[in-house]
Design a protein around this motif. Structure first.
Motif, PDB file in Angstrom:
ATOM      1  N   THR A 248     103.603 155.840  23.121  1.00  0.00           N
ATOM      2  CA  THR A 248     103.841 156.396  21.832  1.00  0.00           C
ATOM      3  C   THR A 248     105.020 155.828  21.168  1.00  0.00           C
ATOM      4  O   THR A 248     104.941 155.763  19.997  1.00  0.00           O
TER       5      THR A 248
ATOM      6  N   ILE B 287     101.704 163.747  20.329  1.00  0.00           N
ATOM      7  CA  ILE B 287     100.585 164.594  19.546  1.00  0.00           C
ATOM      8  C   ILE B 287      99.068 163.879  20.136  1.00  0.00           C
ATOM      9  O   ILE B 287      98.198 164.526  20.681  1.00  0.00           O
ATOM     10  N   PHE B 288      99.165 162.447  20.030  1.00  0.00           N
ATOM     11  CA  PHE B 288      97.891 161.960  20.350  1.00  0.00           C
ATOM     12  C   PHE B 288      97.740 161.327  21.683  1.00  0.00           C
ATOM     13  O   PHE B 288      96.592 160.970  22.199  1.00  0.00           O
ATOM     14  N   ASP B 289      98.768 160.888  22.343  1.00  0.00           N
ATOM     15  CA  ASP B 289      98.754 160.404  23.586  1.00  0.00           C
ATOM     16  C   ASP B 289      99.268 161.328  24.704  1.00  0.00           C
ATOM     17  O   ASP B 289      99.975 162.112  24.504  1.00  0.00           O
TER      18      ASP B 289
END
Length: 385
Positions: free
Chosen positions: A159, A151-153
């Motif tokens: 992650t 989701i974020f990386d």
């Protein structure tokens, strides 16, 4: 003086040539951030590598430029790991560089087969990054994890390490894995992940490997059991407990940030006792019971209930590991060695057979120092209304 000056000038000219003649430029290297090991049905090693694509990191679609992938997952088979590396190298124009590897992932079939015979290259290779986090995949292959987009990386490898930290666990580095695998009696408990139906990763607990049998898979602990085990090992920094409260008609959640552990080994004749004392201090983050934690008697009831329920759950986990898996993942043998070095000399050769018969007692004390900004639960106000 002139002779010394000429010698110094000669050294300045020679050293750069001798030090840098074989140095490769970054644009001639393929940086591997993650390595996965799977065991094929044909009995070969499948090496999957997550290779970073620098031009794809930080790119955008502004100005009509389409964003590129930030990594490429590539794989190759071989008779051993290095043979697979050589076969993978034939597929790309840049030299593979493993010095920046962040993660090692072991597939399920490889874990069942045993990974001990494939670890030599990770220790022998000077490029090997011992701070790589290591994971085992349940019911899937390592290569499947590298295809997941987090989701974020932009890349999954960092992650996974952040996921461990977010759960209050210390990162499990490859150097930690090696230390445990080479210990006298302790069996490795490796973080476990799995892939769900949405093609996302899930932290699934811990995989127990047998260092006395080629590091083959023994069994699994679920996520909560693995946290309990890491509490005993001193690898848990924070933890949340939720339990029904006696005489409170509801439940209470406590978030602990001070976690301590103590293990005492007490041999007596042919009998061995191990006392495990776990303590945690935290705050009440949710109170859905009728109890008022600002009142000492109610607070004591909450603490006692949470301690007893957690103690029961941890004792069940310890019994499962001791009786079903017969694997000392808690380093009780190492504690025995430190506390009773003379007695340990006679026990150590038979510790594997002795461990399942050891009498283990678990004591848990949970304290809530800060009851929050309110007194009794809002539940009481709703009832009154």
């Amino acid at each position: 003086m002139r002779r010394a000056g000429k010698l110094m000038l000669l050294l300045l000219l020679v050293v750069p040539l001798t030090a840098c003649w074989n140095l490769e430029e970054p644009d001639e290297q393929a940086f591997v951030l993650g390595a996965g090991l799977d065991y094929t049905k044909e009995g070969e090693v499948m090496l999957s590598s997550q290779i970073v694509i620098p031009s794809g990191i930080g790119g955008s679609e502004d100005g009509g430029t389409q964003k590129q992938d930030s990594f490429r997952m590539m794989k190759a088979n071989g008779k051993n790991v290095y043979d697979a590396v050589e076969n993978l190298q034939k597929q790309i124009s840049r030299t593979l560089f493993f010095g920046h590897r962040q993660t090692i992932i072991i597939g399920h079939r490889m874990a069942v087969h045993g990974i001990g015979g494939f670890m030599d290259i990770f220790i022998r290779n000077p490029q090997s990054e011992l701070r790589s986090t290591i994971f085992v995949v349940r019911n899937s292959e390592a290569k499947d994890i590298f295809t997941i987009t987090p989701i974020f990386d932009p890349i999954i490898t960092p992650t996974l390490a952040r996921e461990i930290r977010s759960m209050g666990l210390k990162p499990y580095y490859f150097r930690d894995f090696l230390t445990v695998s080479m210990s006298q009696t302790t069996q490795p408990l490796v973080p476990l992940i799995s892939k769900n139906k949405l093609h996302k990763y899930v932290y699934a607990g811990g995989a127990i490997l047998n260092k006395d049998d080629d590091l083959k898979l023994i069994g699994f602990l679920d996520a909560r059991e693995a946290q309990y085990a890491n509490w005993i090992l001193g690898n848990l920094k924070r933890f949340a407990v939720t339990a029904p409260v006696k005489n409170g008609d509801g439940n209470v959640s406590v978030k602990m940030r001070t976690m301590k552990h103590q293990v005492r080994v007490k041999p007596s004749g042919s009998h061995i006792d191990v006392d495990v004392h776990l303590t945690g201090k935290g705050i009440i983050v949710e109170n859905n019971s009728d109890l008022d934690p600002t009142k000492r008697t109610d607070l004591m009831t909450i603490q006692k209930t949470l301690s007893e329920s957690t103690q029961t759950a941890i004792a069940e986990m310890v019994n499962k590991v001791q009786k079903q898996y017969k694997a000392d993942i808690f380093a009780f043998g190492e504690n025995f060695h430190r506390q009773q070095p003379v007695r340990w000399k006679t026990v150590m050769p038979k510790w594997k057979e002795t461990f399942p018969r050891v009498h283990i007692t678990v004591k848990v004390d949970i304290q809530c120092k800060d009851p929050g900004q309110t007194s009794s639960s809002l539940k009481n106000h709703f009832k009154a209304g």
